[in-house]
Design a protein around this motif. Structure first.
Motif, PDB file in Angstrom:
ATOM      1  N   LEU A 105       7.075  -4.365  -8.781  1.00  0.00           N
ATOM      2  CA  LEU A 105       7.930  -4.612  -9.933  1.00  0.00           C
ATOM      3  C   LEU A 105       7.752  -3.466 -10.911  1.00  0.00           C
ATOM      4  CD1 LEU A 105       9.760  -6.413 -11.717  1.00  0.00           C
ATOM      5  CD2 LEU A 105       7.656  -7.456 -12.578  1.00  0.00           C
ATOM      6  N   ALA A 106       8.847  -2.829 -11.260  1.00  0.00           N
ATOM      7  CA  ALA A 106       8.801  -1.724 -12.217  1.00  0.00           C
ATOM      8  C   ALA A 106       9.599  -2.105 -13.453  1.00  0.00           C
ATOM      9  CB  ALA A 106       9.380  -0.459 -11.593  1.00  0.00           C
ATOM     10  N   ASP A 107       8.983  -1.939 -14.622  1.00  0.00           N
ATOM     11  CA  ASP A 107       9.634  -2.264 -15.883  1.00  0.00           C
ATOM     12  C   ASP A 107       9.188  -1.246 -16.914  1.00  0.00           C
ATOM     13  OD1 ASP A 107      10.878  -3.381 -18.049  1.00  0.00           O
ATOM     14  OD2 ASP A 107       9.629  -5.168 -18.114  1.00  0.00           O
ATOM     15  N   ASP A 108       9.991  -0.198 -17.104  1.00  0.00           N
ATOM     16  CA  ASP A 108       9.676   0.913 -17.998  1.00  0.00           C
ATOM     17  C   ASP A 108       8.268   1.427 -17.756  1.00  0.00           C
ATOM     18  OD1 ASP A 108      12.184   1.163 -19.174  1.00  0.00           O
ATOM     19  OD2 ASP A 108      11.760  -0.464 -20.565  1.00  0.00           O
ATOM     20  N   ASN A 109       7.365   1.246 -18.717  1.00  0.00           N
ATOM     21  CA  ASN A 109       6.008   1.766 -18.551  1.00  0.00           C
ATOM     22  C   ASN A 109       5.084   0.788 -17.850  1.00  0.00           C
ATOM     23  OD1 ASN A 109       6.640   4.189 -19.797  1.00  0.00           O
ATOM     24  ND2 ASN A 109       6.246   3.342 -21.828  1.00  0.00           N
ATOM     25  N   THR A 110       5.592  -0.387 -17.513  1.00  0.00           N
ATOM     26  CA  THR A 110       4.794  -1.395 -16.830  1.00  0.00           C
ATOM     27  C   THR A 110       5.143  -1.397 -15.357  1.00  0.00           C
ATOM     28  OG1 THR A 110       4.814  -2.771 -18.798  1.00  0.00           O
ATOM     29  CG2 THR A 110       4.211  -3.839 -16.723  1.00  0.00           C
ATOM     30  N   VAL A 111       4.153  -1.230 -14.516  1.00  0.00           N
ATOM     31  CA  VAL A 111       4.357  -1.295 -13.077  1.00  0.00           C
ATOM     32  C   VAL A 111       3.369  -2.301 -12.531  1.00  0.00           C
ATOM     33  CG1 VAL A 111       4.289  -0.038 -10.902  1.00  0.00           C
ATOM     34  CG2 VAL A 111       5.104   1.114 -12.948  1.00  0.00           C
ATOM     35  N   ILE A 112       3.886  -3.283 -11.799  1.00  0.00           N
ATOM     36  CA  ILE A 112       3.033  -4.299 -11.203  1.00  0.00           C
ATOM     37  C   ILE A 112       3.186  -4.190  -9.702  1.00  0.00           C
ATOM     38  CG2 ILE A 112       2.564  -6.763 -10.996  1.00  0.00           C
ATOM     39  CD1 ILE A 112       3.931  -7.001 -13.802  1.00  0.00           C
ATOM     40  N   ILE A 113       2.086  -4.020  -9.014  1.00  0.00           N
ATOM     41  CA  ILE A 113       2.124  -3.895  -7.562  1.00  0.00           C
ATOM     42  C   ILE A 113       1.490  -5.122  -6.961  1.00  0.00           C
ATOM     43  CG2 ILE A 113       1.422  -2.533  -5.571  1.00  0.00           C
ATOM     44  CD1 ILE A 113       1.342  -0.134  -7.462  1.00  0.00           C
TER      45      ILE A 113
ATOM     46  N   LYS B  79       0.828  -1.203   0.000  1.00  0.00           N
ATOM     47  CA  LYS B  79       0.000   0.000   0.000  1.00  0.00           C
ATOM     48  C   LYS B  79       0.865   1.256   0.000  1.00  0.00           C
ATOM     49  CE  LYS B  79      -3.736   2.345   2.383  1.00  0.00           C
ATOM     50  NZ  LYS B  79      -4.614   2.382   3.538  1.00  0.00           N
ATOM     51  N   GLN B  80       1.915   1.252   0.814  1.00  0.00           N
ATOM     52  CA  GLN B  80       2.766   2.434   0.893  1.00  0.00           C
ATOM     53  C   GLN B  80       3.580   2.608  -0.391  1.00  0.00           C
ATOM     54  OE1 GLN B  80       2.063   4.346   3.415  1.00  0.00           O
ATOM     55  NE2 GLN B  80       3.300   5.912   2.453  1.00  0.00           N
ATOM     56  N   LEU B  81       4.055   1.509  -0.972  1.00  0.00           N
ATOM     57  CA  LEU B  81       4.767   1.597  -2.247  1.00  0.00           C
ATOM     58  C   LEU B  81       3.851   2.141  -3.337  1.00  0.00           C
ATOM     59  CD1 LEU B  81       6.765  -1.741  -2.040  1.00  0.00           C
ATOM     60  CD2 LEU B  81       7.772   0.548  -2.148  1.00  0.00           C
ATOM     61  N   LYS B  82       2.602   1.695  -3.332  1.00  0.00           N
ATOM     62  CA  LYS B  82       1.630   2.190  -4.312  1.00  0.00           C
ATOM     63  C   LYS B  82       1.373   3.681  -4.105  1.00  0.00           C
ATOM     64  CE  LYS B  82      -3.059   1.489  -5.997  1.00  0.00           C
ATOM     65  NZ  LYS B  82      -4.321   0.775  -5.800  1.00  0.00           N
ATOM     66  N   ASN B  83       1.244   4.093  -2.837  1.00  0.00           N
ATOM     67  CA  ASN B  83       1.016   5.510  -2.540  1.00  0.00           C
ATOM     68  C   ASN B  83       2.198   6.385  -2.941  1.00  0.00           C
ATOM     69  OD1 ASN B  83      -1.500   4.913  -1.489  1.00  0.00           O
ATOM     70  ND2 ASN B  83      -0.820   4.953   0.640  1.00  0.00           N
ATOM     71  N   MET B  84       3.379   5.788  -2.959  1.00  0.00           N
ATOM     72  CA  MET B  84       4.601   6.540  -3.267  1.00  0.00           C
ATOM     73  C   MET B  84       5.146   6.176  -4.646  1.00  0.00           C
ATOM     74  SD  MET B  84       6.435   6.330   0.456  1.00  0.00           S
ATOM     75  CE  MET B  84       7.763   7.458  -0.016  1.00  0.00           C
ATOM     76  N   VAL B  85       4.276   5.787  -5.563  1.00  0.00           N
ATOM     77  CA  VAL B  85       4.685   5.302  -6.876  1.00  0.00           C
ATOM     78  C   VAL B  85       5.589   6.299  -7.607  1.00  0.00           C
ATOM     79  CG1 VAL B  85       2.646   6.100  -8.124  1.00  0.00           C
ATOM     80  CG2 VAL B  85       3.883   4.075  -8.923  1.00  0.00           C
ATOM     81  N   ASN B  86       5.372   7.590  -7.467  1.00  0.00           N
ATOM     82  CA  ASN B  86       6.213   8.568  -8.157  1.00  0.00           C
ATOM     83  C   ASN B  86       7.645   8.541  -7.647  1.00  0.00           C
ATOM     84  OD1 ASN B  86       4.155   9.484  -9.819  1.00  0.00           O
ATOM     85  ND2 ASN B  86       3.486  11.023  -8.355  1.00  0.00           N
ATOM     86  N   VAL B  87       7.836   8.218  -6.390  1.00  0.00           N
ATOM     87  CA  VAL B  87       9.174   8.093  -5.817  1.00  0.00           C
ATOM     88  C   VAL B  87       9.775   6.751  -6.210  1.00  0.00           C
ATOM     89  CG1 VAL B  87      10.473   7.914  -3.649  1.00  0.00           C
ATOM     90  CG2 VAL B  87       8.662   9.615  -3.866  1.00  0.00           C
ATOM     91  N   VAL B  88       9.029   5.693  -5.978  1.00  0.00           N
ATOM     92  CA  VAL B  88       9.523   4.329  -6.154  1.00  0.00           C
ATOM     93  C   VAL B  88       9.789   4.001  -7.617  1.00  0.00           C
ATOM     94  CG1 VAL B  88       8.944   1.899  -5.786  1.00  0.00           C
ATOM     95  CG2 VAL B  88       8.348   3.580  -4.066  1.00  0.00           C
ATOM     96  N   ASP B  89       8.997   4.512  -8.514  1.00  0.00           N
ATOM     97  CA  ASP B  89       9.148   4.187  -9.931  1.00  0.00           C
ATOM     98  C   ASP B  89      10.250   5.000 -10.603  1.00  0.00           C
ATOM     99  OD1 ASP B  89       8.334   2.570 -12.091  1.00  0.00           O
ATOM    100  OD2 ASP B  89       7.232   4.246 -12.963  1.00  0.00           O
ATOM    101  N   ASN B  90      10.824   5.955  -9.897  1.00  0.00           N
ATOM    102  CA  ASN B  90      11.850   6.806 -10.498  1.00  0.00           C
ATOM    103  C   ASN B  90      13.188   6.704  -9.789  1.00  0.00           C
ATOM    104  OD1 ASN B  90      10.319   8.094 -12.642  1.00  0.00           O
ATOM    105  ND2 ASN B  90       9.088   8.912 -10.971  1.00  0.00           N
ATOM    106  N   LEU B  91      13.491   5.531  -9.261  1.00  0.00           N
ATOM    107  CA  LEU B  91      14.790   5.323  -8.636  1.00  0.00           C
ATOM    108  C   LEU B  91      15.860   5.289  -9.723  1.00  0.00           C
ATOM    109  CD1 LEU B  91      13.947   2.528  -6.026  1.00  0.00           C
ATOM    110  CD2 LEU B  91      14.006   4.990  -5.679  1.00  0.00           C
ATOM    111  N   GLY B  92      17.081   5.623  -9.350  1.00  0.00           N
ATOM    112  CA  GLY B  92      18.196   5.600 -10.296  1.00  0.00           C
ATOM    113  C   GLY B  92      18.730   4.193 -10.484  1.00  0.00           C
TER     114      GLY B  92
END
Length: 146
Positions: free
Chosen positions: A116-124, A81-94
């Motif tokens: 799981l983040a894979d370019d434009n695909t994000v699976i929570i 839930k927290q990862l989903k809420n913070m998707v903008n942070v989590v999906d843009n890691l270096g």
């Protein structure tokens, strides 16, 4: 176990600390997953890279000496839930994509795929392939009938 406001804040700070270690870059060069370990005894929440190098840690007070049988199920839901809420942070890691957040127990055994983040695909979380065996068997049975 229902997460307290304090637990949610501690998990959010934990995720932000991970993001600070891997700031967004135009050309990410690091290839790793984030291995998250939660301890039912100590309440520790730790993050490691693929080389088992510690990234960050915190103590979630609500989890100290937690005796619930479904501890990891509850932790999985809270973290997802927290990862989903913070998707903008989590999906843009270096980090080079694809990368994932994986929950492990104290013995370093995989408990759940959190993100799981894979370019434009994000699976929570969740079992994406749920019911696939049944559908495949049904398809094969119908194919054999023909």
């Amino acid at each position: 176990m229902k997460a307290t406001e304090q637990t949610i804040q501690q998990v959010e700070r934990f995720i932000n600390k991970i993001a600070q270690k891997f700031p967004a870059q135009e050309e990410p060069t690091l290839f790793t997953d984030i291995h998250v370990r939660a301890s039912q005894d100590s309440g520790d929440l730790l993050a490691f890279d693929d080389d088992d190098q510690e990234i960050t840690r915190c103590v979630v007070e609500q989890w100290i000496d937690n005796q619930e049988e479904n501890f990891y199920d509850s932790v999985t839901l809270i973290l997802r839930k927290q990862l989903k809420n913070m998707v903008n942070v989590v999906d843009n890691l270096g980090i080079l994509k694809p990368y994932s957040f994986v929950l492990e127990n104290d013995d370093k055994e995989n408990v759940a795929e959190l993100y799981l983040a894979d370019d434009n695909t994000v699976i929570i979380g969740g079992d994406i392939m749920k019911g696939l065996d049944e559908e495949l068997e049904k398809f094969l049975d119908e194919l054999i009938k023909e």
